[in-house]
Design a protein around this motif. Sequence first.
Motif, PDB file in Angstrom:
ATOM      1  N   PHE A  10       0.817  -1.281  -0.065  1.00 10.05           N
ATOM      2  CA  PHE A  10       0.118   0.095  -0.050  1.00 10.05           C
ATOM      3  C   PHE A  10       0.827   1.192  -0.175  1.00 10.05           C
ATOM      4  O   PHE A  10       0.543   2.171  -0.795  1.00 10.05           O
ATOM      5  N   LEU A  11       1.761   1.391   0.767  1.00  7.91           N
ATOM      6  CA  LEU A  11       2.757   2.520   0.777  1.00  7.91           C
ATOM      7  C   LEU A  11       3.577   2.597  -0.647  1.00  7.91           C
ATOM      8  O   LEU A  11       3.800   3.722  -0.859  1.00  7.91           O
ATOM      9  N   LEU A  12       3.811   1.519  -1.103  1.00  9.46           N
ATOM     10  CA  LEU A  12       4.667   1.577  -2.303  1.00  9.46           C
ATOM     11  C   LEU A  12       3.708   2.214  -3.531  1.00  9.46           C
ATOM     12  O   LEU A  12       4.105   2.974  -4.228  1.00  9.46           O
ATOM     13  N   ALA A  13       2.500   1.678  -3.489  1.00 11.53           N
ATOM     14  CA  ALA A  13       1.437   2.074  -4.477  1.00 11.53           C
ATOM     15  C   ALA A  13       1.096   3.546  -4.126  1.00 11.53           C
ATOM     16  O   ALA A  13       1.244   4.273  -5.392  1.00 11.53           O
ATOM     17  N   LEU A  14       1.273   3.928  -3.105  1.00 15.62           N
ATOM     18  CA  LEU A  14       0.996   5.659  -2.935  1.00 15.62           C
ATOM     19  C   LEU A  14       1.959   6.154  -3.492  1.00 15.62           C
ATOM     20  O   LEU A  14       1.896   7.451  -3.960  1.00 15.62           O
ATOM     21  N   VAL A  15       3.529   5.967  -3.067  1.00 15.55           N
ATOM     22  CA  VAL A  15       4.520   6.569  -3.522  1.00 15.55           C
ATOM     23  C   VAL A  15       4.344   6.560  -5.159  1.00 15.55           C
ATOM     24  O   VAL A  15       4.808   7.650  -5.514  1.00 15.55           O
ATOM     25  N   LEU A  16       4.331   5.388  -5.683  1.00 11.50           N
ATOM     26  CA  LEU A  16       4.272   5.367  -7.110  1.00 11.50           C
ATOM     27  C   LEU A  16       3.183   6.269  -7.718  1.00 11.50           C
ATOM     28  O   LEU A  16       3.410   6.892  -8.898  1.00 11.50           O
ATOM     29  N   ARG A  17       2.040   6.445  -7.023  1.00 13.41           N
ATOM     30  CA  ARG A  17       1.054   7.179  -7.483  1.00 13.41           C
ATOM     31  C   ARG A  17       0.987   8.603  -7.513  1.00 13.41           C
ATOM     32  O   ARG A  17       0.509   9.254  -8.279  1.00 13.41           O
ATOM     33  N   PHE A  18       1.473   9.010  -6.315  1.00 14.51           N
ATOM     34  CA  PHE A  18       1.418  10.565  -5.923  1.00 14.51           C
ATOM     35  C   PHE A  18       2.938  10.918  -5.879  1.00 14.51           C
ATOM     36  O   PHE A  18       3.029  12.485  -6.272  1.00 14.51           O
ATOM     37  N   VAL A  19       3.886  10.619  -5.463  1.00 15.64           N
ATOM     38  CA  VAL A  19       4.957  10.990  -5.328  1.00 15.64           C
ATOM     39  C   VAL A  19       5.963  11.098  -6.533  1.00 15.64           C
ATOM     40  O   VAL A  19       6.597  12.096  -6.821  1.00 15.64           O
ATOM     41  N   LEU A  20       5.923   9.949  -7.024  1.00 15.99           N
ATOM     42  CA  LEU A  20       6.803   9.645  -8.477  1.00 15.99           C
ATOM     43  C   LEU A  20       6.437  10.593  -9.422  1.00 15.99           C
ATOM     44  O   LEU A  20       7.490  11.309 -10.011  1.00 15.99           O
ATOM     45  N   PRO A  21       5.302  10.777  -9.735  1.00 13.37           N
ATOM     46  CA  PRO A  21       5.122  11.873 -10.874  1.00 13.37           C
ATOM     47  C   PRO A  21       5.595  13.265 -10.608  1.00 13.37           C
ATOM     48  O   PRO A  21       6.023  13.934 -11.544  1.00 13.37           O
ATOM     49  N   VAL A  22       5.440  13.707  -9.388  1.00 13.95           N
ATOM     50  CA  VAL A  22       5.617  15.090  -8.892  1.00 13.95           C
ATOM     51  C   VAL A  22       7.391  15.172  -9.176  1.00 13.95           C
ATOM     52  O   VAL A  22       7.780  16.150  -9.670  1.00 13.95           O
ATOM     53  N   LEU A  23       7.854  14.402  -8.599  1.00  9.57           N
ATOM     54  CA  LEU A  23       9.268  14.033  -8.697  1.00  9.57           C
ATOM     55  C   LEU A  23      10.053  14.021  -9.922  1.00  9.57           C
ATOM     56  O   LEU A  23      10.850  14.722 -10.338  1.00  9.57           O
ATOM     57  N   MET A  24       9.545  13.249 -10.732  1.00 10.41           N
ATOM     58  CA  MET A  24       9.706  12.990 -12.152  1.00 10.41           C
ATOM     59  C   MET A  24       9.469  14.449 -12.956  1.00 10.41           C
ATOM     60  O   MET A  24      10.354  14.758 -13.685  1.00 10.41           O
ATOM     61  N   ARG A  25       8.523  14.978 -12.687  1.00 13.13           N
ATOM     62  CA  ARG A  25       8.249  16.541 -13.324  1.00 13.13           C
ATOM     63  C   ARG A  25       9.334  17.192 -13.080  1.00 13.13           C
ATOM     64  O   ARG A  25       9.723  18.166 -13.821  1.00 13.13           O
ATOM     65  N   TYR A  26       9.570  17.350 -11.755  1.00 12.49           N
ATOM     66  CA  TYR A  26      10.536  18.471 -11.322  1.00 12.49           C
ATOM     67  C   TYR A  26      11.831  17.837 -11.806  1.00 12.49           C
ATOM     68  O   TYR A  26      12.779  18.916 -12.387  1.00 12.49           O
ATOM     69  N   LEU A  27      12.397  16.755 -12.169  1.00 15.71           N
ATOM     70  CA  LEU A  27      13.614  16.339 -12.568  1.00 15.71           C
ATOM     71  C   LEU A  27      13.788  16.514 -13.842  1.00 15.71           C
ATOM     72  O   LEU A  27      14.706  17.082 -14.404  1.00 15.71           O
ATOM     73  N   VAL A  28      12.573  16.263 -14.729  1.00 15.77           N
ATOM     74  CA  VAL A  28      12.612  16.595 -16.257  1.00 15.77           C
ATOM     75  C   VAL A  28      12.658  18.071 -16.652  1.00 15.77           C
ATOM     76  O   VAL A  28      13.200  18.516 -17.398  1.00 15.77           O
ATOM     77  N   VAL A  29      12.075  18.751 -15.694  1.00 15.89           N
ATOM     78  CA  VAL A  29      12.151  20.393 -15.989  1.00 15.89           C
ATOM     79  C   VAL A  29      13.301  20.881 -15.791  1.00 15.89           C
ATOM     80  O   VAL A  29      13.937  21.582 -16.491  1.00 15.89           O
ATOM     81  N   GLY A  30      14.192  20.600 -14.581  1.00 11.15           N
ATOM     82  CA  GLY A  30      15.355  21.119 -14.415  1.00 11.15           C
ATOM     83  C   GLY A  30      16.087  20.581 -15.482  1.00 11.15           C
ATOM     84  O   GLY A  30      17.245  21.219 -15.986  1.00 11.15           O
ATOM     85  N   PHE A  31      16.097  19.185 -15.866  1.00 11.95           N
ATOM     86  CA  PHE A  31      16.860  18.760 -17.065  1.00 11.95           C
ATOM     87  C   PHE A  31      16.924  19.529 -18.142  1.00 11.95           C
ATOM     88  O   PHE A  31      17.927  19.940 -18.822  1.00 11.95           O
ATOM     89  N   LEU A  32      15.769  19.826 -18.638  1.00 14.14           N
ATOM     90  CA  LEU A  32      15.517  20.567 -19.970  1.00 14.14           C
ATOM     91  C   LEU A  32      16.005  22.186 -19.764  1.00 14.14           C
ATOM     92  O   LEU A  32      16.562  22.415 -20.542  1.00 14.14           O
ATOM     93  N   GLN A  33      15.664  22.662 -18.750  1.00  9.99           N
ATOM     94  CA  GLN A  33      16.124  24.079 -18.392  1.00  9.99           C
ATOM     95  C   GLN A  33      17.793  24.181 -18.435  1.00  9.99           C
ATOM     96  O   GLN A  33      18.337  24.983 -18.814  1.00  9.99           O
TER      97      GLN A  33
END
Length: 94
Positions: A10-33
């Motif tokens: 359940f904890l892993l599912a929550l992390v994958l569902r809510f935390v990982l997309p925000v973290l990936m968006r932050y990393l991708v935007v930083g990389f592109l900039q």
Amino acid sequence: MLIKFLLIFFLLALVLRFVLPVLMRYLVVGFLQKQARKQAQHFGGAPFGAAPNASQQSRAASGDVQVDYVPPRQKPAQPKEFKGGEYVDFEEVK
């Protein structure tokens, strides 16, 4: 044992569902900039087609050509209405 497994799942599912997309968006935007700044430094221009500043314009060599205005292209004249063409008789060739 089963409760521990379900809790971890359940904890892993929550992390994958809510935390990982925000973290990936932050990393991708930083990389592109970062890549945009790197390309701007490499090619001497502003990223994403922004206008160059005055210091870059003053550094231009005397033999460089700078175009400040490009006139709009005129569309070729087209007839307003097609009234038909010449009738060509079809003849089958054997």
